[in-house]
Scaffold this active site. Structure first.
Site, short mmCIF file in Angstrom:
data_model
loop_
_atom_site.label_atom_id
_atom_site.label_comp_id
_atom_site.label_asym_id
_atom_site.label_seq_id
_atom_site.Cartn_x
_atom_site.Cartn_y
_atom_site.Cartn_z
N ILE A 1 0.83 -1.20 0.00
CA ILE A 1 0.00 0.00 0.00
C ILE A 1 0.86 1.25 0.00
O ILE A 1 0.54 2.25 -0.66
CB ILE A 1 -0.95 -0.06 1.20
CG1 ILE A 1 -1.94 -1.22 1.01
CG2 ILE A 1 -1.69 1.26 1.40
CD1 ILE A 1 -2.59 -1.70 2.28
N ASP A 2 1.98 1.21 0.70
CA ASP A 2 2.86 2.37 0.78
C ASP A 2 3.44 2.71 -0.59
O ASP A 2 3.41 3.86 -1.02
CB ASP A 2 3.99 2.07 1.78
CG ASP A 2 4.44 3.30 2.54
OD1 ASP A 2 3.79 4.35 2.43
OD2 ASP A 2 5.44 3.21 3.27
#
Length: 675
Positions: free
Chosen positions: A416-417
C-alpha cells in the site's frame, strides 16, 4: 552518538548523539528551536544556497537513473545476511572460495573493536549477529585464536552464549549439529491445515513472516543435520551444558500457555501420523512453488528465498531443478560487489520505492513535468503495475487488483505504501499517454481504498492483519510478525487520496481521524517504516494539510512545537533507532540528511517556511552537502522491524533532502499544481 573509525559505539547517550552531526563528539545536546548552532544566512542568501544545493542534488540523481528508467540505491542491513548466505551454501555443498573470501572481507570490516557486530551503524553489539558473523568467519578459515575471533567469542560468552541467541540463529546452528533441534520451538507443517478464520493460521502473520514460516515448517519437520566443519564450544558459557534449562512462565499468562503448547508440539513431532505429515509437507511445497516469482525469488526478499530453497531441497528437489536453479540465481542478484573485492548481501532491493521517491524529488525540485527522465521513470513504473491477485485477497476477496510492490519482482505482495507514493509520483508528470496513466491511477486508488482496515487506517501489505497472538509464539523472537495499520503508511494514502480529489471522501476522512487519534502526547507520530517519530511526523503533517486541515489546527501546532524542541544545535534533526524502546532517545540522534529533510517536509507543510527552525535546517543541508551533490549518511534511518531489523537506504540521503529543498525553493505541491 560517536563512533570509532570501525563503526564501534563510543558515547551512547541521546544528548551526546543529538549534539553531533559527524563522528566526533560535541558538547551540549538537542536545542530548542532557534537556539544554538551557527546562524543561517540572510533570506536571499539562504534561498540562493538552497537553490544551488537542489540543483546539484538533482544533477547527481539524474545521472544515477538506469537507462530503463528506474533508480535503485544499495539497501544495507547487517552481516547476518552475509553470514546466512555462506551457511546456506555450506549446507547445500556449493560454497566456493571466492564467495567466501569476498563475504569475509565485508564481515570483518563491520566488526566493532570490542569483538561484537551490531545491527545498525553505531549501535550496541548484538548477540545473534555476532554469533552468525563469527561462524561465517570460521567458515572462511579464521582461526578461533586469532585476536579478532577471540574478542568475538569472549563477547558472545559474556552476553549469554548461543543459548541466549534468537531462534533463527539457533536454527542455522542446528542445521550443522551445533544446536539440538529438540531445544528449538516446534513449528509443524500441519499449521497449513488451519482454516483462515482459525487463530494462528498462516494468514494471521504478516506477509514477510508468512513466507518465512511456511518453508520453516518443512525444515522443522525434517530436522536435517549436515556434518559440522568445526566445533563451536567457545561460544557456550558452559560447553557441557549448552542449553541450560529454563523455568516455565506461569500457565495463567500467554507466555506460559504457549510454552506448554510448544512442549505438546514436541511430543506430537514424535507421534505425528506419517501420511498426515507427508501431506502437510507436500502442501507446503505447493504453497512455496506457487509463490515463486518470475525472477526465481520469493517475495523479493532474501530470508524467505533462503528458507524456501532449503525446504524444497529437503523435499527432494535437486539443485538442477528449474525451481532451485532460479531460486539460487535470484539470491546471487542480492549481492553487491565492492571495489575492494568485498561482497555485501542486500536483504531486499527497492527499485519501485526508490524510483517513485526520486520522481517526486525531481518534480518538486522544479524539473519540468514532461522532462524525459520523469517520463521514462513513469513508463517503467507503469510496466511494474501488478494486475493479478495475491495473498492480500484472503481478507479482501473480490477486490480488483491494481498496485505496486517494492521490488523488481513481487507480484504476490504489492504494498500500500509503494502504491500511494507511485500514484503521487504519477500526478507530478505530464505523460504522453494520459489515458494509460489515468487507467493505472484509477486501479491503484481503487485497490488502495479497498485495503483500508476496519479502524480507518492502512497497513503495509494486508488489511486487518492485527491478531496479537503470532507475536506471542516462542518461535517469533526475531521482530514484528504482524502488519497492523501505521501512521506513516496511512499518511501516504491520505495524501494520495487528497491529490486524487478525494479529500472529502468518507474513507479519507476516516483515515484523517485515525491519524489525529494516533498523535503522541508530545505532538509527534510513531514511524513504523522509518526512524522514527521524525519520520512519522514528516509523513503525517503533509498528509493532513493536503487533506484540508488548516495549519492552525491544534495537532499541526503541536507537531511544529515538538519538531522545534528536538532540533539539534547544528540546525539538523536526527533520531537514533534506540528510540523504539527507550523514550530518552525519542527525537534524539546525530543530524542526518534524510531525517532533517523529513522534519523540514513537516514544517514546510505547516506553513513554517520563514521560521527560524526551517532556515537553520535548510542551511544545515546546504552546508553539509558534498561536492558531488549528495550527503554523507552512515546512520540507519529505515526500519524493517522496529529495533530488530534496521535499514540504511543509500538513496534516502539524496531523494529526501532534494524533496525538502525543492519545496523550500518552489513551494508546497498541491493537487492542482501537481496535475
Amino acid at each position: 552518538m560517536t563512533a570509532t573509525t570501525d563503526g564501534s559505539a563510543g558515547a551512547v547517550g541521546p544528548r551526546a548523539a543529538a549534539a553531533s552531526t559527524t563522528n566526533e563528539s560535541r558538547p551540549g545536546g538537542a536545542a530548542a528551536s532557534g537556539t544554538g548552532g551557527s546562524a543561517p544566512p540572510d533570506a536571499s542568501g539562504l534561498d540562493e544556497a538552497a537553490a544551488r544545493a537542489a540543483e546539484r542534488a538533482a544533477g547527481h540523481l539524474l545521472a544515477r537513473q538506469d537507462p530503463e528508467g528506474w533508480w535503485k540505491g544499495d539497501l544495507e542491513t547487517n552481516v547476518t545476511m552475509d553470514a546466512e548466505d555462506l551457511l546456506l551454501r555450506q549446507f547445500l555443498g556449493i560454497l566456493d572460495a571466492d564467495t567466501t573470501h569476498a563475504a569475509a572481507l565485508h564481515i570483518r570490516r563491520e566488526q566493532r573493536e570490542d569483538g561484537a557486530w551490531t545491527t545498525f551503524y553505531g549501535g550496541p553489539g548484538d548477540l545473534s549477529a555476532t554469533v552468525e558473523a563469527y561462524v561465517a568467519l570460521r567458515l572462511a578459515g579464521d582461526p578461533p585464536e586469532a585476536p579478532h575471533m577471540a574478542r568475538a567469542s569472549a563477547w558472545v560468552r559474556a552476553a549469554g552464549g548461543i543459548a541466549s541467541a534468537r531462534v533463527f540463529t539457533r536454527i542455522w546452528l542446528a542445521l550443522f549439529g551445533w544446536w539440538r533441534w529438540e531445544d528449538l520451538p516446534e513449528l509443524p507443517p500441519e499449521l497449513l491445515f488451519l482454516p483462515k478464520w482459525f487463530p494462528l493460521n498462516i494468514y494471521d502473520f504478516g506477509c514477510w513472516a508468512r513466507q518465512t514460516i511456511v518453508p520453516l515448517t518443512v525444515v522443522s519437520a525434517k530436522r536435517p543435520v549436515r556434518p559440522a566443519p568445526f566445533p563451536l564450544d567457545e561460544l557456550h558459557t558452559d560447553p557441557d551444558l549448552p542449553a541450560p534449562p529454563r523455568p516455565l512462565a506461569p500457565a495463567t499468562g500467554w507466555d506460559g500457555l504457549f510454552q506448554r503448547l510448544d512442549k505438546a508440539l514436541h511430543v506430537y513431532h514424535r507421534v505425528a501420523p506419517r501420511a498426515l505429515r507427508r501431506t502437510a509437507m507436500n502442501q507446503a511445497a505447493r504453497w512455496i512453488i506457487e509463490r515463486q516469482e518470475n525472477d526465481g525469488c520469493w517475495g523479493g526478499i532474501q530470508p524467505p528465498a533462503v528458507y524456501s530453497v532449503i525446504a524444497l531441497h529437503l523435499l527432494g528437489y535437486d539443485l538442477q531443478h528449474p525451481v532451485m536453479r532460479a531460486g539460487l540465481a535470484s539470491l546471487d542478484r542480492f549481492a553487491v560487489w565492492r571495489e575492494d573485492g568485498s561482497r555485501m548481501i542486500e536483504a531486499c532491493q527497492s527499485p519501485v520505492w526508490d524510483t517513485c521517491l526520486a520522481t517526486i524529488a525531481l518534480a518538486d525540485a522544479g524539473l519540468e513535468p514532461d522532462h524525459p527522465a520523469l517520463v521514462k521513470a513513469v513508463d517503467w513504473m507503469l510496466d511494474e503495475e501488478i494486475t493479478r491477485t495475491g495473498d492480500w485477497a484472503v481478507r479482501r476477496p473480490g477486490l480488483p487488483p491494481g498496485g505496486w510492490a517494492f521490488e523488481f519482482h513481487n507480484d504476490n505482495y504489492p504494498d500500500i505504501d509503494d502504491t500511494a507514493e507511485v500514484l503521487l509520483a504519477f500526478r507530478r508528470v505530464r505523460h504522453p499517454d494520459p489515458a494509460r496513466l489515468e487507467a493505472a491511477v484509477a486501479r491503484g486508488a481503487r485497490w488502495t481504498l479497498g485495503m483500508q482496515s476496519r479502524g480507518g487506517a492502512w497497513g503495509a501489505f494486508d488489511a486487518d492483519n492485527t491478531s496479537a497472538l503470532p507475536n506471542k509464539l516462542p518461535f517469533c523472537d526475531f521482530g514484528e510478525v504482524i502488519d497492523p495499520p501505521s501512521a506513516d503508511v496511512t499518511a501516504h494514502v491520505v495524501e494520495m487520496l487528497a491529490f486524487e480529489g478525494l479529500a472529502e471522501d468518507p474513507r479519507t476522512r476516516r483515515g484523517v481521524e485515525w491519524l489525529l487519534a494516533a498523535q503522541e502526547p508530545n505532538g509527534a507520530w510513531f514511524g513504523r517504516w522509518g526512524v522514527n517519530h521524525v519520520y512519522g511526523t514528516g509523513s503525517v503533517v503533509p498528509a493532513l494539510t493536503a487533506a484540508g486541515l488548516p495549519v492552525s489546527h491544534p495537532a499541526i501546532r503541536r507537531s511544529v512545537r515538538w519538531l522545534g524542541s528536538v532540533q539539534n544545535e547544528d540546525g539538523g534533526w536526527g533520531e537514533d533507532l534506540r528510540s523504539y524502546h527507550d523514550e530518552e532517545w525519542v527525537g534524539r540522534g546525530a543530524s542526518t540528511a534524510s531525517q532533517t529533510a523529513w522534519a523540514l517536509l513537516a514544517l514546510l507543510a505547516a506553513g513554517e517556511r520563514d521560521s527560524e527552525p526551517v532556515r537553520r535546517g535548510v542551511a544545515w543541508l546546504a552546508e553539509t552537502q558534498r561536492e558531488d551533490g549528495t550527503w554523507d549518511e552512515p546512520y540507519f534511518t529505515g526500519t524493517g522491524f522496529p529495533w530488530d531489523f534496521s535499514i540504511n537506504y543509500h538513496l534516502y540521503r539524496l531523494v529526501f533532502p532534494l524533496t525538502a529543498l525543492g519545496r523550500y525553493v518552489h513551494g508546497e505541491p498541491s493537487p492542482g499544481k501537481a496535475r
